[in-house]
Design a protein around this motif. Structure first.
Motif, PDB file in Angstrom:
ATOM      1  N   GLY A  73       0.817  -1.206   0.000  1.00 14.18           N
ATOM      2  CA  GLY A  73       0.000   0.000   0.000  1.00 14.18           C
ATOM      3  C   GLY A  73       0.849   1.254   0.000  1.00 14.18           C
ATOM      4  O   GLY A  73       2.052   1.229  -0.228  1.00 14.18           O
TER       5      GLY A  73
ATOM      6  N   GLY B 253     -12.937  -1.866   1.819  1.00 15.43           N
ATOM      7  CA  GLY B 253     -12.397  -0.512   1.915  1.00 15.43           C
ATOM      8  C   GLY B 253     -13.290   0.382   2.759  1.00 15.43           C
ATOM      9  O   GLY B 253     -14.384   0.006   3.151  1.00 15.43           O
TER      10      GLY B 253
ATOM     11  N   ARG C  91      -8.019   1.278   1.243  1.00 17.63           N
ATOM     12  CA  ARG C  91      -8.495   0.821  -0.073  1.00 17.63           C
ATOM     13  C   ARG C  91      -8.941  -0.633   0.023  1.00 17.63           C
ATOM     14  O   ARG C  91      -8.403  -1.406   0.814  1.00 17.63           O
ATOM     15  N   GLN C  92      -9.927  -0.980  -0.815  1.00 21.39           N
ATOM     16  CA  GLN C  92     -10.392  -2.366  -0.803  1.00 21.39           C
ATOM     17  C   GLN C  92      -9.302  -3.301  -1.317  1.00 21.39           C
ATOM     18  O   GLN C  92      -8.554  -2.944  -2.224  1.00 21.39           O
ATOM     19  N   LYS C  93      -9.190  -4.448  -0.711  1.00 19.41           N
ATOM     20  CA  LYS C  93      -8.150  -5.414  -1.079  1.00 19.41           C
ATOM     21  C   LYS C  93      -8.699  -6.564  -1.905  1.00 19.41           C
ATOM     22  O   LYS C  93      -7.967  -7.206  -2.622  1.00 19.41           O
TER      23      LYS C  93
ATOM     24  N   ARG D 182      -7.980   6.474   4.888  1.00 17.95           N
ATOM     25  CA  ARG D 182      -8.767   5.721   3.906  1.00 17.95           C
ATOM     26  C   ARG D 182      -8.067   4.395   3.652  1.00 17.95           C
ATOM     27  O   ARG D 182      -6.895   4.353   3.288  1.00 17.95           O
TER      28      ARG D 182
END
Length: 135
Positions: free
Chosen positions: A30, A78, A106-108, A104
């Motif tokens: 990330g 996320g 983030r979607q994984k 924030r």
């Protein structure tokens, strides 16, 4: 016995594929160096023992309902984490302490992102190994 072992091996391959999708294991960690959803969240990806059904053997891969539950969905879908009990979230990035009001995530897609084709070859290889061991 061979089909039970094949089921167990297939479930294990799916478990490993999901664990591998978590950031920081085999993928970039990330924006912040050192960020990784590993440790407890990786261990929470669990598998049941194979059980006999009408159609053969079945095992399930699931997220263990433990203290990581609150992290499971934020990493999968996320979202924003905000400071609630203090004015700031405080954490360390590259050896420096950082204070922010929100972060924030983030979607994984570590759970939804695993496709059958990702693990099909490994499952086939494990099944062939088991069949050769029996012969």
């Amino acid at each position: 016995a061979a089909s039970m072992q094949s089921c167990k091996a297939a479930a294990r391959e799916v478990q490993l594929a999901i664990r591998d999708k978590l950031p920081g294991h085999h993928s970039p960690a990330g924006k912040f160096e050192g960020y990784a959803a590993t440790g407890a969240l990786r261990r929470a990806v669990s598998v049941t023992a194979p059980r006999k059904t009408r159609d053969g053997w079945q095992a399930e891969v699931f997220m263990m309902p433990d203290r990581t539950q609150k992290y499971q969905s934020i990493h999968e879908y996320g979202g924003i984490i905000r400071a609630r009990r203090a004015p700031y979230l405080v954490f360390q990035v590259k050896g420096q302490w950082v204070r922010v009001k929100q972060v924030r995530i983030r979607q994984k897609r570590y759970w939804r992102g695993v496709q059958p084709s990702d693990v099909a070859v490994k499952i086939q290889q494990r099944t062939e190994e088991l069949v050769k061991a029996i012969k």
